[in-house]
Design an enzyme around this catalytic site. Sequence first.
Site, mmCIF file in Angstrom:
data_model
loop_
_atom_site.group_PDB
_atom_site.id
_atom_site.type_symbol
_atom_site.label_atom_id
_atom_site.label_comp_id
_atom_site.label_asym_id
_atom_site.label_seq_id
_atom_site.Cartn_x
_atom_site.Cartn_y
_atom_site.Cartn_z
ATOM 1 N N HIS A 152 0.859 -1.192 0.000
ATOM 2 C CA HIS A 152 0.000 0.000 0.000
ATOM 3 C C HIS A 152 0.891 1.236 0.000
ATOM 4 C CE1 HIS A 152 -4.064 1.810 0.734
ATOM 5 N NE2 HIS A 152 -3.250 2.846 0.872
ATOM 6 N N ASP B 126 -5.944 3.712 -9.658
ATOM 7 C CA ASP B 126 -7.113 3.999 -8.829
ATOM 8 C C ASP B 126 -7.698 5.363 -9.154
ATOM 9 O OD1 ASP B 126 -5.570 5.869 -7.416
ATOM 10 O OD2 ASP B 126 -5.257 4.575 -5.679
ATOM 11 N N GLY C 141 -9.276 8.492 -2.125
ATOM 12 C CA GLY C 141 -9.908 9.807 -1.924
ATOM 13 C C GLY C 141 -10.719 9.864 -0.649
ATOM 14 N N HIS D 107 -9.460 1.123 -0.998
ATOM 15 C CA HIS D 107 -9.298 1.727 0.325
ATOM 16 C C HIS D 107 -10.657 1.600 1.030
ATOM 17 C CE1 HIS D 107 -5.886 3.612 -1.597
ATOM 18 N NE2 HIS D 107 -5.600 4.384 -0.579
ATOM 19 N N GLU E 5 -10.520 3.665 6.455
ATOM 20 C CA GLU E 5 -9.394 4.489 6.895
ATOM 21 C C GLU E 5 -9.910 5.515 7.886
ATOM 22 O OE1 GLU E 5 -5.842 7.251 4.939
ATOM 23 O OE2 GLU E 5 -7.497 6.574 3.672
ATOM 24 N N ASP F 91 2.226 3.971 2.627
ATOM 25 C CA ASP F 91 1.187 4.839 2.049
ATOM 26 C C ASP F 91 1.766 5.988 1.196
ATOM 27 O OD1 ASP F 91 -1.411 5.530 1.466
ATOM 28 O OD2 ASP F 91 -1.854 6.422 3.407
#
Length: 346
Positions: free
Chosen positions: A26, A148, A180, A205, A208, A286
């Site tokens: 990721h 993505d 996003g 995702h 989060e 990330d």
Amino acid sequence: MDHHPEEPVAPDVEAFIRELPKVELHVHLEGSMRPELLLRLARRHRVAGIPTTPGELREWYAFTDFPHFIDVYLTSVQALLDAEDFAELTADVAAGLAAQNVRYAEVHVSLFGHLMRGVDARTVFDGIERGRRAAEAEHGIRLRWIPDFPGDYGVDSAERTLDATLRHGPDSVVGFGIGGIEVPRAPFAGVFGRARAAGLRSLPHAGENGGPDRVREALDLLGAERIGHGIDAARDPELLARLRDEQVPVDVSPTSNLRTRAVAGLKDHPLPAMLEAGLLTTLNSDDPPMFGTDLLGEYRTAHRMGLGPAELAGLARNGVHACYLDPAAKQSLLAEIDAVASHHGA
């Protein structure tokens, strides 16, 4: 770029972390742009709105909340315009990963962030492929791609991203993702169904900062094969049990969660609890320069959260189990991890 200088870990632990063969599952290509490269590209293309000195850039990267981080992210990608920029970025990111003993990485590419600026998908893919091949030849690291789109830009952004990927994407594309601001996932069920039918893995995702329901939607509506972040699942025992039973990998990035204020402090981070609950959890960086970290830093952070060398080796193994390398390459990497762990008594 660290806004919170950290205590060093013990030398033997540091040596162990450096020697561990790793995978990174990721990490965002654009979010991995080092400040020096961003400043150089911004000057090259005369991009407005991007700081012009390293000091100003550090202040720019002090995020107040998640939407602020997204704003900065979208501004920074404006410095990427031609295939050469993408090749340079890819080669730089790959060299940085290889220096941390990362052997394999599945890298998110913010494809819609480029399409919406009028940058052609062919330009993006040509550039990143050129950088990928150069890095594989020079460092032996293998890279694969996850194009993505940001969910808050709606279904049209998803369809355009998938169309461009299916039309122009190379064989090194392994999956399809959504990032996003975390909006409900139901509207994207159709496009993810189309992506999966075309052989792409569903790698969204979820959870989060959008709550456990986003993780459920990712599983039930998007057919998620791996969850990006997923920390909100820790607030829902039933969901935790499901992730454990189905062994759906969850890619966790602790420093990112601190920097975007998804968690208040390290002691509040659910990583140890997720491992304790038996989840197939992986460790990731990330957007490393934006968050003042890298994958070595995430292993140090996990150690500061109470995980010993045996658990750190377990996280490295989880990364191998959760990735899309071929079985023979996985076996060989797992054997290397075992050898390093055994050498360090872990």
